[in-house]
Write a protein that holds these residues in place. Structure first.
Motif, short mmCIF file in Angstrom:
data_model
loop_
_atom_site.label_atom_id
_atom_site.label_comp_id
_atom_site.label_asym_id
_atom_site.label_seq_id
_atom_site.Cartn_x
_atom_site.Cartn_y
_atom_site.Cartn_z
N PHE A 42 45.44 -62.46 24.09
CA PHE A 42 45.73 -61.96 25.45
C PHE A 42 45.85 -63.10 26.45
CE2 PHE A 42 44.27 -57.58 24.29
CZ PHE A 42 45.35 -56.90 24.81
N MET A 43 44.91 -64.02 26.41
CA MET A 43 44.91 -65.10 27.40
C MET A 43 46.15 -65.99 27.24
SD MET A 43 42.38 -64.04 29.00
CE MET A 43 41.96 -65.21 30.26
N SER A 44 46.54 -66.27 26.01
CA SER A 44 47.73 -67.11 25.82
C SER A 44 49.01 -66.36 26.19
CB SER A 44 47.80 -67.68 24.40
OG SER A 44 47.90 -66.65 23.46
N ALA A 45 48.96 -65.02 26.18
CA ALA A 45 50.13 -64.21 26.57
C ALA A 45 50.26 -64.09 28.08
CB ALA A 45 50.05 -62.83 25.93
N GLY A 46 49.17 -64.41 28.81
CA GLY A 46 49.26 -64.35 30.26
C GLY A 46 48.31 -63.37 30.93
N ALA A 47 47.38 -62.78 30.17
CA ALA A 47 46.40 -61.88 30.78
C ALA A 47 45.46 -62.69 31.67
CB ALA A 47 45.60 -61.15 29.70
N ASP A 48 44.92 -62.05 32.69
CA ASP A 48 43.99 -62.72 33.60
C ASP A 48 42.57 -62.76 33.04
OD1 ASP A 48 45.69 -63.21 35.99
OD2 ASP A 48 45.94 -61.04 35.82
N VAL A 49 42.23 -61.73 32.28
CA VAL A 49 40.86 -61.61 31.80
C VAL A 49 40.85 -60.73 30.56
CG1 VAL A 49 40.31 -59.62 33.27
CG2 VAL A 49 38.48 -61.17 32.62
N PHE A 50 39.80 -60.87 29.75
CA PHE A 50 39.62 -60.04 28.57
C PHE A 50 38.30 -59.30 28.68
CE2 PHE A 50 37.67 -59.42 24.40
CZ PHE A 50 38.65 -58.63 23.79
N VAL A 51 38.32 -58.02 28.33
CA VAL A 51 37.11 -57.18 28.37
C VAL A 51 36.95 -56.50 27.01
CG1 VAL A 51 36.03 -55.17 29.44
CG2 VAL A 51 37.37 -56.75 30.84
N PRO A 52 35.77 -56.66 26.40
CA PRO A 52 35.55 -55.97 25.12
C PRO A 52 35.33 -54.48 25.32
CG PRO A 52 33.58 -57.20 25.77
CD PRO A 52 34.63 -57.49 26.80
#
Length: 126
Positions: free
Chosen positions: A95-105
């Motif tokens: 997600f982060m490398s695709a451009g998401a701002d943050v990741f939530v489990p």
């Protein structure tokens, strides 16, 4: 009064969509739009729809979350906060490398989402 936050939920599991939309409506009075896969989400952006925040699951049929995030960012949608969501902790990097701002489990918890929503509300109101 400020207009309500426009949230897009990209999730292939109906129960997950229901739980998150109920949380966002009840706690933050968000205006909710739902997509069942990444392609539907990308199509919404292509049609000119705008959102303040996007919650995007990782593993979905037709187009995965990280693929959709990459395409949405490539369209120039940089103002929208994109939150990658998954039970799979390995998904964070995708997600982060695709451009998401943050990741939530998953499962998504109110105490984790609340500061993100508040940040988007503050940005929208300033």
């Amino acid at each position: 009064m400020a207009s309500s936050l426009k949230a897009l939920l990209v999730e292939d599991t109906a129960v997950q969509r229901m739980v998150l939309s109920a949380l966002l409506r009840k706690q933050f009075h968000c205006e909710i739009t739902m997509a069942e896969n990444g392609k539907e989400a990308v199509d919404m952006f292509l049609e000119g729809n705008t959102f303040d925040i996007v919650f995007c699951d990782k593993d979905m049929p037709i187009m995965t979350g990280p693929e959709a995030v990459g395409k949405i960012r490539a369209m120039g949608a940089t103002d929208v906060k994109i939150v990658g969501v998954s039970t799979d902790f390995e998904a964070m990097e995708a997600f982060m490398s695709a451009g998401a701002d943050v990741f939530v489990p998953k499962p998504i918890r109110l105490d984790v989402v609340e500061p993100m929503i508040q940040e988007v509300i503050n940005k929208k109101n300033n």
